[in-house]
Write an enzyme that holds these catalytic residues in place. Sequence first.
Site, PDB file in Angstrom:
ATOM      1  N   ASN A   1       0.851  -1.194   0.000  1.00  0.00           N
ATOM      2  CA  ASN A   1       0.000   0.000   0.000  1.00  0.00           C
ATOM      3  C   ASN A   1       0.881   1.236   0.000  1.00  0.00           C
ATOM      4  O   ASN A   1       1.983   1.219   0.542  1.00  0.00           O
ATOM      5  CB  ASN A   1      -0.865   0.001   1.263  1.00  0.00           C
ATOM      6  CG  ASN A   1      -1.771   1.217   1.351  1.00  0.00           C
ATOM      7  OD1 ASN A   1      -2.410   1.599   0.356  1.00  0.00           O
ATOM      8  ND2 ASN A   1      -1.847   1.838   2.513  1.00  0.00           N
TER       9      ASN A   1
ATOM     10  N   SER B   1       4.968   6.778   2.241  1.00  0.00           N
ATOM     11  CA  SER B   1       5.571   5.477   2.565  1.00  0.00           C
ATOM     12  C   SER B   1       4.865   4.385   1.773  1.00  0.00           C
ATOM     13  O   SER B   1       3.651   4.455   1.559  1.00  0.00           O
ATOM     14  CB  SER B   1       5.354   5.134   4.054  1.00  0.00           C
ATOM     15  OG  SER B   1       5.740   6.196   4.891  1.00  0.00           O
TER      16      SER B   1
ATOM     17  N   ASP C   1      -2.161   0.493   7.994  1.00  0.00           N
ATOM     18  CA  ASP C   1      -0.968   1.329   7.794  1.00  0.00           C
ATOM     19  C   ASP C   1       0.188   0.987   8.741  1.00  0.00           C
ATOM     20  O   ASP C   1       1.010   1.845   9.053  1.00  0.00           O
ATOM     21  CB  ASP C   1      -1.307   2.837   7.921  1.00  0.00           C
ATOM     22  CG  ASP C   1      -2.359   3.273   6.911  1.00  0.00           C
ATOM     23  OD1 ASP C   1      -2.384   2.714   5.801  1.00  0.00           O
ATOM     24  OD2 ASP C   1      -3.151   4.182   7.222  1.00  0.00           O
TER      25      ASP C   1
ATOM     26  N   HIS D   1       0.941   5.183   1.347  1.00  0.00           N
ATOM     27  CA  HIS D   1       0.277   6.015   2.353  1.00  0.00           C
ATOM     28  C   HIS D   1       0.974   7.379   2.386  1.00  0.00           C
ATOM     29  O   HIS D   1       2.207   7.444   2.433  1.00  0.00           O
ATOM     30  CB  HIS D   1       0.372   5.329   3.716  1.00  0.00           C
ATOM     31  CG  HIS D   1      -0.329   6.090   4.789  1.00  0.00           C
ATOM     32  ND1 HIS D   1      -1.702   6.139   4.887  1.00  0.00           N
ATOM     33  CD2 HIS D   1       0.142   6.873   5.799  1.00  0.00           C
ATOM     34  CE1 HIS D   1      -2.037   6.900   5.902  1.00  0.00           C
ATOM     35  NE2 HIS D   1      -0.939   7.359   6.476  1.00  0.00           N
TER      36      HIS D   1
HETATM   37  C1  GRF Z   1      -2.721   8.964  -2.537  1.00  0.00           C
HETATM   38  O1  GRF Z   1      -2.376  10.137  -1.850  1.00  0.00           O
HETATM   39  C2  GRF Z   1      -2.291   7.740  -1.751  1.00  0.00           C
HETATM   40  O2  GRF Z   1      -1.134   7.939  -0.992  1.00  0.00           O
HETATM   41  C3  GRF Z   1      -3.469   7.528  -0.837  1.00  0.00           C
HETATM   42  O3  GRF Z   1      -4.594   7.846  -1.604  1.00  0.00           O
HETATM   43  C4  GRF Z   1      -4.232   8.782  -2.624  1.00  0.00           C
HETATM   44  C5  GRF Z   1      -4.657   8.185  -3.925  1.00  0.00           C
HETATM   45  O4  GRF Z   1      -4.490   9.066  -5.008  1.00  0.00           O
HETATM   46  N1  GRF Z   1      -3.472   6.186  -0.319  1.00  0.00           N
HETATM   47  P1  GRF Z   1      -4.560   8.517  -6.506  1.00  0.00           P
HETATM   48  O5  GRF Z   1      -5.950   7.901  -6.674  1.00  0.00           O
HETATM   49  O6  GRF Z   1      -3.485   7.521  -6.682  1.00  0.00           O
HETATM   50  O7  GRF Z   1      -4.403   9.732  -7.358  1.00  0.00           O
END
Ligand code: GRF
Length: 194
Positions: free
Chosen positions: A110, A139, A148, A112
Amino acid sequence: MTRLRLAILVSGRGSNMQALLDAAQADGYPARPTLVLSNRPDALALDLAAKHGIATCAVDHKVYGKDREAFERNMDKALKQADIEVIALAGFMRVLTPWFVREWSGRMINIHPSLLPKYPGLNTHQRAIDAGDTYAGCSVHWVTESVDEGAIIDQAEVAIAADETAVSLAKKILPIEHTLYPRALAKACTEIIV
Ligand code: GRF
């Protein structure tokens, strides 16, 4: 070299998904985007993926009401039908049950938008500013049953300016997510035994 069959799970605009699809075009990239799956049938990411010629699938969580496992069993079925070997969550906005996490243990990562272990969960940028932090970032981590909290694969950071807002910080961090995620996925692939 074997390229692992990659599923990208999304819920929204899909800019990180796009970054992974772009990176995977390079010769020797260790993952092959095979399926993009969304819990929201209207996610922009599904259209983007289809334009890239990647198979897409929507499993609408709303159909299953409170039965999270029934929703996940349908996702799991679609993933297994596509012979998926590694999963990248990219803005996938559902918390996964221990059942699904165990099913894909050691194969699911994932991204984050914080320097974990700081600020798991939501509103990460505002929380970093409110805490007076001078650095923020993003991260990529292995997905475990605690949200997370899995082992960190890689991180990238940016400085927080004196007049930073949550919106300006999010704008600064997003492009570094787009370089971090493909790099971290490549690293994760080296740890997955097929
Ligand atoms: C990103 O900021 C990611 O870190 C978080 O959700 C957002 C997704 O944005 N988990 P996108 O759909 O990839 O533009």
